[in-house]
Structures are given as C-alpha cells and as structure tokens.
Write a protein that holds these residues in place. Structure first.
Motif, mmCIF file in Angstrom:
data_model
loop_
_atom_site.group_PDB
_atom_site.id
_atom_site.type_symbol
_atom_site.label_atom_id
_atom_site.label_comp_id
_atom_site.label_asym_id
_atom_site.label_seq_id
_atom_site.Cartn_x
_atom_site.Cartn_y
_atom_site.Cartn_z
ATOM 1 N N PRO A 93 0.843 -1.211 0.000
ATOM 2 C CA PRO A 93 0.000 0.000 0.000
ATOM 3 C C PRO A 93 0.873 1.255 0.000
ATOM 4 N N PRO A 94 0.606 2.201 -0.906
ATOM 5 C CA PRO A 94 1.441 3.398 -0.956
ATOM 6 C C PRO A 94 1.296 4.220 0.326
ATOM 7 N N GLY A 95 2.431 4.662 0.872
ATOM 8 C CA GLY A 95 2.385 5.493 2.074
ATOM 9 C C GLY A 95 2.253 6.959 1.708
ATOM 10 N N GLY A 96 2.690 7.335 0.500
ATOM 11 C CA GLY A 96 2.655 8.744 0.091
ATOM 12 C C GLY A 96 2.149 8.867 -1.338
ATOM 13 N N SER A 97 3.043 9.361 -2.207
ATOM 14 C CA SER A 97 2.642 9.677 -3.578
ATOM 15 C C SER A 97 2.233 8.425 -4.376
ATOM 16 N N ALA A 101 4.545 5.486 -6.222
ATOM 17 C CA ALA A 101 4.255 4.049 -6.040
ATOM 18 C C ALA A 101 4.215 3.340 -7.396
ATOM 19 N N TYR A 102 3.647 4.016 -8.401
ATOM 20 C CA TYR A 102 3.603 3.404 -9.741
ATOM 21 C C TYR A 102 4.984 3.355 -10.384
ATOM 22 N N SER A 103 5.878 4.260 -9.980
ATOM 23 C CA SER A 103 7.217 4.195 -10.589
ATOM 24 C C SER A 103 7.993 2.993 -10.059
ATOM 25 N N GLU A 104 7.497 2.379 -8.981
ATOM 26 C CA GLU A 104 8.061 1.081 -8.518
ATOM 27 C C GLU A 104 7.302 -0.078 -9.179
ATOM 28 N N PHE A 105 5.968 0.107 -9.273
ATOM 29 C CA PHE A 105 5.100 -0.984 -9.739
ATOM 30 C C PHE A 105 5.237 -1.234 -11.251
#
Ligand SMILES: Nc1nc2[nH]c(O)nc2c(=O)[nH]1
Length: 263
Positions: A93-97, A101-105
C-alpha cells in the motif's frame, strides 16, 4: 478538426443485426448489466479484494482511478492487469505519492509493460487533483453526478471528455464507489462507452460508424447507459472460461448474453 462536424457522413450499417442487438439489450435491461458487473466481471472482484486488504476507502478509490488512467496499451488481458494491480497494492500500500508508487510498480509489471514513462507522467499530472479529494468529495462525485468527475479528470489531464481512459476511469470509479459506499448508482446516460479494442472490433459487426456515437444511440434506444452496455459486452467478448462459467451460474439471461456476443 475533422470534417464530420460539418458534413453528414453516411456510414455502412447492418440494420437487421442492429434491430436484433436493440431487441436483446432491451430484454436484458439494467438489472442484467448490474448482475454481470457484480457477479461476472473479474475486474469487480479484483477491486473488492483490494478494498478488503487496504482497509482505507479514500486510498482504495484513488488507486482505482489512477489505475484506470494508465489502463491502455496493456500487455495482457484487462482482467489480468486489474488482478495484478489488486495483488500488488494489497501487498504494497502506498504510504505517500501514488505516482511514486507506480514508478516502482509499472517497471516490474507483467501485464502493463508499454509506454511506462508516459504513464508515470500522466499520474504525476493527476496526483494534485487526487490529493485535493477526501472521502466526502469522492462520495459527492459518486452520489451527486459522475459527469462532474468525468469533466474534472478530462480538465486535469487535458483530454477529451470521451477519451477512453477518462470514461473508463468513471466506470471503475463507479465500481469502487459501489463497493465502498454500499449503494448502486447507475451510470449517467451522457458518459460514453470506452472505445477499447474489444468494443471497437465488436462495433464493426454492425457499422463502420465510430463506436462512441453508435453506442450512444443504442443507449438512448434501449434506455441502458453506455457504460452499462459496456459491462454487458466487455467481459463476455473477452471469452475467458471463468467469465462464461460465472455468467451461466449467476445470470438467468446468460443465453441472451451469449447470443448478443455472437451477433
Ligand atoms: N471498454 C472497456 N475497456 C476496458 N479495458 C479494461 O482494462 N477494462 C475495460 C472495460 O471494462 N471496458
């Protein structure tokens, strides 16, 4: 600017087939669309799963809208992409932006591998709009008229109101709102069908008119809003065995849906 705004174009159309399409959709009605959405469409289950695991309705609904905005040029079927999304954000679950989070996913996604940088830029553009919303604002979009969400998304992303990802984001927002707020609100008649590959290919069975205007007319004739027509057609046009099994198990009018798909 295209000429069709000034010139009335005569499109090819198979009027006999269109008559049968209108007759079957009239027989199915909005109730059947709702049954398919909630009991047959694998995307609805993917969202239910994510909401249960996140336990945070605001984040859940925002993630669903963000995911729809990057749901194009997929590398697998849409149903697989939505399940990959659901599993990934259930575990991370993203903690912030959300864009971060999508730039990791996305770079590690199996089902959405194309134009990754462009998709992340779109999410960066979307982020301030999503950040400005709390649950009360999301609830207001759901109960107070989903056209407002369509207009605000199109304005934020500088897209046409009928663009596939914009109207599709409203469709998935409607699913998420129904799951979170526990009430069914029909989609407005004025929001167009998402013109994706399945709907585009199926439309050609009837006409060479652009899908958006063709389905808007069929919606008026049948009284079923375009996004709910999409819900009746899209899962069965994907042809998955699981969808066909669920259709037979849950929809009393499954034969009519299958006849529709084979027109
Ligand atoms: N018309 C639709 N296009 C889609 N793409 C996707 O991933 N899901 C859908 C959908 O439900 N309808």
């Amino acid at each position: 600017m295209t000429l069709d705004r000034f010139v009335r174009i005569k499109y090819r159309s198979d009027d006999e087939k269109i008559g049968e399409l209108v007759r079957i959709l009239g027989e199915l009605g909005l109730d059947c669309a709702r049954t398919i959405e909630e009991k047959v469409d694998l995307q609805f289950d993917a969202l239910r799963n994510l909401r249960e695991n996140l336990g945070n309705d605001e984040l859940f609904i925002k993630l669903v809208v963000a995911n729809a905005i990057v749901s194009y040029q997929l590398s697998a079927k849409g149903e697989q992409w939505w399940w990959e999304f659901s599993r990934y954000f259930s575990a991370n679950p993203p903690g912030g932006s959300i864009a971060e989070a999508y730039s990791e996913f996305l770079p590690n996604s199996r089902t959405n591998r194309r134009i990754v940088a462009g998709k992340i830029r779109r999410l960066e553009r979307l982020e301030p709009f999503l950040e400005s919303l709390d649950v009360a604002a999301l609830r207001e979009y759901y109960f107070g008229g989903m056209e407002r969400l369509r207009d605000d998304l199109a304005g934020t992303l500088n897209s046409k109101k009928s663009a596939k990802t914009i109207v599709f984001a409203v469709k998935m927002f409607g699913y998420a709102g129904r799951i979170s707020f526990g009430e069914f609100v029909p989609y407005p008649m004025t929001i167009e069908i998402p013109d994706d590959v399945r709907i585009n290919a199926y439309t050609k069975h009837f006409t060479n008119e652009p899908p958006v205007s063709f389905w808007a007319r069929i919606a008026e004739e049948t009284g079923i809003p375009p996004l709910h027509i999409d819900s009746i057609l899209w899962p069965v046009l994907g042809g998955s065995d699981e969808v066909l099994r669920r259709l037979k198990d849950h929809c009393g009018k499954s034969n009519a849906v299958l006849r529709l798909a084979s027109l």
